[in-house]
Every structure is written in structure tokens, then in C-alpha cells.
Scaffold this motif. Structure first.
Motif, short mmCIF file in Angstrom:
data_model
loop_
_atom_site.label_atom_id
_atom_site.label_comp_id
_atom_site.label_asym_id
_atom_site.label_seq_id
_atom_site.Cartn_x
_atom_site.Cartn_y
_atom_site.Cartn_z
N LEU A 149 1.21 -0.73 0.27
CA LEU A 149 -0.12 0.27 -0.39
C LEU A 149 0.94 0.99 0.31
O LEU A 149 1.95 1.52 0.50
CB LEU A 149 -1.14 0.12 1.40
N VAL A 150 0.74 2.31 -1.17
CA VAL A 150 1.30 3.56 -1.34
C VAL A 150 0.31 4.11 -1.04
O VAL A 150 -0.56 4.35 -1.53
CB VAL A 150 2.16 3.28 -2.33
N PRO A 151 1.37 6.07 -0.42
CA PRO A 151 0.64 6.76 0.05
C PRO A 151 0.11 7.63 -2.23
O PRO A 151 1.07 7.45 -2.70
CB PRO A 151 1.56 7.89 0.19
N ARG A 152 -0.69 8.52 -2.20
CA ARG A 152 -0.48 8.79 -3.33
C ARG A 152 0.63 9.61 -4.27
O ARG A 152 0.66 10.11 -4.92
CB ARG A 152 -2.27 9.92 -3.31
N LEU A 170 -5.76 -3.29 -6.73
CA LEU A 170 -7.01 -2.61 -5.99
C LEU A 170 -7.83 -1.29 -6.30
O LEU A 170 -7.07 -0.56 -6.61
CB LEU A 170 -6.40 -2.57 -4.36
N PRO A 171 -9.28 -0.85 -5.87
CA PRO A 171 -9.85 -0.53 -7.09
C PRO A 171 -9.63 1.27 -6.83
O PRO A 171 -9.64 1.89 -7.37
CB PRO A 171 -10.82 -0.14 -5.87
N SER A 172 -9.04 1.79 -5.34
CA SER A 172 -9.16 3.24 -5.90
C SER A 172 -7.57 2.97 -6.20
O SER A 172 -7.64 4.55 -7.54
CB SER A 172 -8.42 3.41 -4.17
N ARG A 226 -8.68 -1.63 0.98
CA ARG A 226 -9.15 -2.68 1.35
C ARG A 226 -8.23 -3.85 1.06
O ARG A 226 -8.99 -4.01 0.29
CB ARG A 226 -10.56 -2.04 2.94
N LEU A 227 -8.24 -4.62 2.04
CA LEU A 227 -7.51 -5.55 1.53
C LEU A 227 -9.06 -6.28 1.71
O LEU A 227 -9.46 -6.82 2.50
CB LEU A 227 -6.37 -6.97 3.04
#
Length: 257
Positions: A149-152, A170-172, A226-227
């Protein structure tokens, strides 16, 4: 096993040491962090600030675009002469680390982060990256899943690959990332609003490589994606009991979803 880190370098962990509580994030930034276990999990939150610029021996952008084999990439990233900002390694345990890459200096520096497990799952949650800081991430599991998971603010290339597992964006993150390369079970995604990185831009381009032999790999945005949760064991048991107790006429009906 749970590990915490003082500002100095951390020695390899032993499975005989007592378990310790983990603070939300390390009180002071660390660099050269090295954690190892045989069977225990590694779980914690750390703030990382690379003290000096790190220049990889090979150009990472060129390696992505040329599609070099993962084994060659791993050897290039495993150079003994290249210092690592954080290393997490476990033979049989899982790794779950939340990380912030911070720093006050105006000189650009690179945080190189590596996480690997033979049989456990690996989850790296990169919460934030401050300006003038670049990250290079390498995460691997032989039999488990790997999630990043990384920040924008992450700006650069991410390569996902799994020999026998699923590859999932993942969706976002999928809504804003740009897929620039697909090959078998390998995907390369470009993040950020900037143009395609050019060869020779390792010092200003974030890069990440996540891969597994037998497990799924996932990429998403920290704090947004979310996972997927696996059904609990009790739920599986209840579903199995209901199927056994169902009338024969019900069993013969076709199932629709």
C-alpha cells in the motif's frame, strides 16, 4: 514476534527473546534497520529517514522497461555495497510493517526497503513520503501473499508478478494508475501525475517490485484500499453443516449467484 526499534541499528532478532510492545511509530527516525526471525511474525511501525543518498548499481527504470528477469533484478538489488534503509526477513513468519519516510534535509535521498519471507505473508503499508525523499521497495514471498500500500505521493513505477498466484490492483489505485506493461502474470503500473520516467532518473523516481511464487500480489493506496478478508473458519464450518442438513430436493436445485 513483535519488534520495536531504537534510533540505532537493530541487530538480528532471536526467537528466544521476549515479546515487546510496539509503539504506533518509532519515537525517532531510523536508518539501516535490520530485523530477522525464523518462525515468529514481524509486526510494527517505523519512521525511516535515509542519512545519505543511495545510488543503485543498475538503472531501475531501464530494468523495468527492458523487462529483465526477476532473478537478475533481485541480484542487482541485493548488492552488498548498497546500504539498505530497512530490511525485514523471516523464514516461516509473516511480515506486517507500517512505514513513514521522512526527512528535513533539502538534499534528495533514497530509502531502500526490502521485505521477504519464505512461507509467510508480507504486507507493507507505506503511509507517507515527504518531499525530497525517494523510495525503492523490494518485497517477496515464496509461498505467501505480498501486499503493498503506497500513498498518493508515490510517483514512479511498481511491478507486480506472481508465478502461480493472482495479480491484483485494488480499486482506488486502479482508478488513477496507468498500466504501461503486461506480460503473462506480470504488470507494471505508473503512478503519479508526471510523465513516463526516463532512463537515468533513479534518484528522483519511486520504484517498487512485489512478487511471489505461489501467492497473490496486491497493490493499493494506503488509507483508501482495503484488503479482501478471507471467510472465517467458523463460517466455513457452518456452511458445510447447512449443506449436509439440507433436504435432498434442495440439493438438486441449480445454484444461482
Amino acid at each position: 514476534m513483535t519488534a520495536t526499534t531504537p534510533p540505532a541499528r537493530i541487530p538480528a532478532l532471536s526467537r528466544n527473546r521476549n515479546r515487546q510492545a510496539v509503539a504506533p511509530f518509532s519515537a525517532a527516525p531510523v536508518n539501516g534497520l535490520s530485523l530477522y526471525t525464523k518462525r515468529e511474525d514481524i509486526t510494527g511501525s517505523w519512521t525511516i529517514d535515509p542519512l545519505a543518498p543511495l545510488f543503485p548499481e543498475q538503472n531501475l527504470v531501464q530494468m523495468f522497461l527492458d523487462g529483465q528477469s526477476k532473478k537478475k533484478c533481485r541480484r542487482a538489488r541485493s548488492s552488498k555495497t548498497a546500504p539498505l534503509s530497512a530490511t525485514f526477513s523471516s523464514r516461516h513468519g509473516s511480515i506486517q510493517a507500517a512505514l513513514r519516510v521522512l526527512g528535513d534535509s533539502l538534499d534528495r535521498s533514497i530509502a531502500t526497503i526490502r521485505a521477504e519471507s519464505r512461507k509467510g505473508n508480507v504486507v507493507l503499508n507505506l503511509v507517507s513520503i515527504t518531499p525530497m525523499r525517494t523510495v525503492h521497495i523490494d518485497a517477496y514471498s515464496r509461498k505467501g501473499s505480498v501486499t503493498l500500500l503506497v500513498p498518493r505521493t508515490f510517483s514512479g513505477l511498481v511491478q507486480l508478478s506472481s508465478r502461480h498466484g493472482a495479480v491484483e490492483v485494488l480499486p482506488s489505485l486502479a482508478a488513477s494508475g496507468r498500466v504501461i506493461r503486461t506480460k503473462n502474470k506480470e504488470i507494471t503500473v505508473l503512478l503519479g501525475e508526471g510523465p513516463m520516467p526516463v532512463v537515468g532518473s533513479d534518484s528522483i523516481t519511486d520504484t517498487a517490485r512485489i512478487y511471489s511464487r505461489h501467492g497473490p500480489v496486491r497493490l493499493g493506496f494506503s488509507g483508501e484500499d482495503r484488503l479482501p478478508e478471507r471467510p472465517k473458519l467458523m463460517e466455513h464450518c457452518m456452511q458445510f453443516v447447512h449443506r449436509l442438513m439440507a433436504p435432498s430436493s434442495t440439493k438438486s436445485l441449480p445454484q444461482y449467484q
